[in-house]
Write an enzyme that holds these catalytic residues in place. Structure first.
Site, mmCIF file in Angstrom:
data_model
loop_
_atom_site.group_PDB
_atom_site.id
_atom_site.type_symbol
_atom_site.label_atom_id
_atom_site.label_comp_id
_atom_site.label_asym_id
_atom_site.label_seq_id
_atom_site.Cartn_x
_atom_site.Cartn_y
_atom_site.Cartn_z
ATOM 1 N N CYS A 2 0.829 -1.179 0.000
ATOM 2 C CA CYS A 2 0.000 0.000 0.000
ATOM 3 C C CYS A 2 0.878 1.250 0.000
ATOM 4 O O CYS A 2 2.101 1.178 -0.078
ATOM 5 C CB CYS A 2 -0.891 0.024 1.248
ATOM 6 S SG CYS A 2 -1.818 -1.504 1.507
ATOM 7 N N ASN A 71 2.192 -0.750 5.334
ATOM 8 C CA ASN A 71 2.544 -1.109 3.971
ATOM 9 C C ASN A 71 3.444 -2.338 4.040
ATOM 10 O O ASN A 71 4.448 -2.325 4.750
ATOM 11 C CB ASN A 71 3.292 0.061 3.311
ATOM 12 C CG ASN A 71 3.904 -0.318 1.973
ATOM 13 O OD1 ASN A 71 3.398 -1.180 1.261
ATOM 14 N ND2 ASN A 71 5.011 0.324 1.644
#
Length: 509
Positions: A2, A71
C-alpha cells in the site's frame, strides 16, 4: 502492499489529501483517512492482497484508542494472530491487523516480533510510533512541514514525492529502525556479523542453504490473490521461480527485453523446464524514450545504474500487472553470495565477507528502491525471498571461499554455493551461466547507447556538471537523467538530496 502518509503535531486535512494523491498509484483498491485528534492523522491507499474484502485501513484496536496504517506483508501473521487472540478480538483476516494489537501490548518491542517486509505508523492520543522493516524492503520517509507562526508538523509518507512540495528536507527512515515520539529513535536490527562454519562440508552448507531458501519462498507465497515471478533467465530469478513452481500449480512468469536479448532466450528455456505459464514483452527504443520520464519520476533517482535496471523492471512489472498482484523477485542473491564482478577484486576472504554484509545493508535505497517503485507504480507487490532475515543470518555462516570459489584452473565462480544448492532445479547451462546485470541481459545497455544520443546532443554536459557541482554526476547519461528527474517535480531539491549512488556506496569504507 500500500501507500501510507500522515502527520503529527497538528492536522491539515487538505495537506494530507494532497500527500495521499501523490502516492495513489500504490493503492488502487481503496483509500482511508483517520483524523484522530488535533495532534495527528493517518492516510492510506490500499493494494488488496490479504483479506481483499475486509482488510481496509486505517486499522483500529477494539476500543478505537489506537490506529495504524501499514505497507507490506507480515509473514508470521498466522502465528501472531494465534498468540494475540488470547487477549484481542480480530475483525479481519488482514496480516496488518496483528501489528496494531502487538503495538498496543508491547510498544517498541513489537517490531522485533514481526517477520516480514513493512513500514507502518501507529498512534494513540498521546504518541506516534513508526517503523521500517529490518532490510528496508518497504520505504518510509519523513520531514518537517512549517506552515508558519512557529508551527511545525512532522510529515511522513511512502515516497519522497508525497513530501517534496511541502518539506524542505526529506529523510529516509533507516532500515531496522523505529521512532517513538515519547522516547525518540531506536535501532532494533543489524545485519549479523559474519561467523563462518568452517567445519561443515560444502554439501552440508548447500543443504542448509537450500532448506532456508525453500522456507523463504514458502513464506512469500502467502496471499489471497494470484502470485507470479519475474524470470530474467539468470540464476537468481530462475531459482526463485523454480522453487515457487513446486508449490504453485499454475505459476505465471514474466520476462522482458529487446528482440534477441540473452535474457529472453534463457527465460524461455527456464519456463519450459519448470512448466510455468510464461509471458514476455519485447520493448523498443521508442517505448523506452516515451516512458523514461515516468520511470524517473516513479524511481525518484537519477543514478545511471539504477535507471538502467529500472527500465526493464518497469516494463516487466507492467506486463505482470495484467495477470497477478504479487510478484517474486531475485534481489539480494548477488549481495549475499558474491555475484558482482567487483567482488573478484577483493583478495582477503574476511574483507570479502564484510563487503557482502555492507552490500546487503545498502540495498534499501538502491536496488530495493527500484523494485518497490517499479512494481508499485503498476499496482503490484514485489517480494524478495533472498532477503529473508533467517536466510541472511544463515548466509553469514557460509565461508566466503564457497560463495566466490576459485577453481583449479584459476577461474572464479560467483555464487558457487548457491549454484551447488540448486543445481537439480534447472538445466546445467542456466545454473552455471555467467552473471549478467538485469539491464545487460535484457539488452537495455546496448539500446541506450544510441537511443540517448539525440537527447544528449542538446545538453552542455560540462556546464551542467559545473552548475550541479555538489552532486557526483558521473557521466553525460547521468546528467541527462538528473535533468529529466528535476523537470518532473515542481520542487526537485528535496527529491535530489535523497538519491543514493550504487558506485559511491560500493566503494565507501
Amino acid at each position: 502492499m500500500c501507500g501510507i502518509a500522515g502527520m503529527w503535531g497538528d492536522v491539515d486535512e487538505t495537506l494530507l489529501q494532497a500527500m495521499l494523491s501523490k502516492i495513489a498509484h500504490r493503492g488502487p483498491d481503496g483509500q482511508g483517512i483517520a483524523l484522530e485528534s488535533s495532534q495527528g492523522a493517518l492516510a492510506h491507499c490500499r493494494l488488496a492482497i490479504m483479506d481483499p474484502a475486509g482488510g481496509d485501513q486505517p486499522i483500529y484496536n477494539e476500543d478505537r484508542s489506537r490506529v495504524l496504517v501499514a505497507n507490506g506483508e507480515i509473514y508470521n501473521f498466522p502465528a501472531l494472530r494465534t498468540a494475540l487472540s488470547n487477549r484481542h478480538r480480530f475483525r479481519s483476516r488482514s496480516d496488518s491487523e496483528a501489528i496494531v494489537h502487538l503495538w498496543e501490548d508491547e510498544r517498541s518491542d513489537a517490531v522485533r516480533a514481526l517477520d516480514g517486509m513493512f513500514a507502518f505508523v501507529a498512534m494513540d492520543d498521546r504518541s506516534l510510533f513508526l517503523a521500517r522493516d529490518p532490510i528496508g524492503i518497504k520505504p518510509l520517509y519523513w520531514g518537517i512541514h512549517q506552515p508558519g507562526a512557529g508551527r511545525e508538523i512532522l510529515c511522513f509518507a511512502s515516497e519522497v514525492k508525497s513530501l517534496a512540495n511541502w518539506v524542505d528536507e526529506v529523510a529516509e527512515v533507516p532500515p531496522g529502525t523505529y521512532y517513538d515520539s515519547e522516547t525518540g529513535w531506536g535501532e532494533y536490527y543489524q545485519i549479523p556479523e559474519p561467523s563462518p562454519l568452517e567445519d561443515l562440508s560444502p554439501e552440508e552448507h548447500a543443504g542448509r542453504l537450500r532448506a532456508a531458501l525453500e522456507r523463504a519462498v514458502t513464506k512469500r507465497l502467502m496471499s489471497d490473490v494470484p502470485v507470479g515471478a519475474f524470470l530474467s533467465g539468470g540464476l537468481d530469478s530462475s531459482i526463485i521461480a523454480a522453487l515457487a513452481r513446486q508449490q504453485v500449480e499454475e505459476l505465471h512468469t514474466f520476462s522482458v527485453g529487446i528482440e534477441g536479448s540473452p535474457d529472453i532466450e534463457a527465460a524461455r528455456r527456464v519456463a519450459r523446464h519448470i512448466g510455468s505459464i510464461h509471458h514476455e514483452y519485447l520493448y523498443t527504443g521508442e517505448e523506452v524514450l516515451a516512458h523514461l520520464p515516468a520511470i524517473l519520476y516513479h524511481l525518484e533517482s537519477f543514478d545511471q545504474d539504477l535507471v538502467r535496471s529500472a527500465i526493464p523492471c518497469y516494463f516487466c512489472a507492467r506486463l505482470a500487472s495484467d495477470y497477478v498482484k504479487v510478484i517474486l523477485t531475485g534481489e539480494g542473491a548477488d549481495e549475499l553470495f558474491a555475484g558482482y564482478r567487483y567482488y573478484k577484486e577483493i583478495q582477503d576472504p574476511d574483507l570479502l565477507q564484510e563487503e557482502l554484509r555492507r552490500s546487503v545493508s545498502s540495498l534499501h535505497n538502491i536496488n530495493l528502491q527500484r523494485v518497490d517503485r517499479m512494481t508499485m507504480c503498476h499496482g503490484i507487490e514485489g517480494r524478495v525471498p533472498f532477503l529473508d532475515t533467517d536466510l541472511i543470518a544463515l548466509a553469514q555462516t557460509i565461508p566466503p571461499q564457497l560463495k566466490l570459489k576459485t577453481l583449479a584452473d584459476g577461474r572464479q565462480v560467483e555464487k558457487w554455493i548457491l549454484r551447488l544448492a540448486c543445481q537439480d532445479l534447472l538445466p546445467d547451462d542456466i545454473v552455471w551461466r555467467d552473471k549478467e546485470q538485469f539491464d545487460e541481459g535484457s539488452g537495455t545497455v546496448d539500446l541506450l547507447a544510441d537511443l540517448l544520443q539525440p537527447l544528449l546532443a542538446g545538453l552542455d554536459v560540462p556546464a551542467y556538471r559545473a552548475a550541479h557541482a555538489d552532486l557526483p554526476l558521473r557521466s553525460a547519461e547521468e546528467c541527462l537523467y538528473h535533468k529529466l528527474l528535476a523537470e518532473a517535480f515542481p520542487r526537485p531539491e528535496p527529491v535530489m538530496r535523497t538519491v543514493a549512488h550504487w558506485t559511491a556506496d560500493r566503494l565507501a569504507g
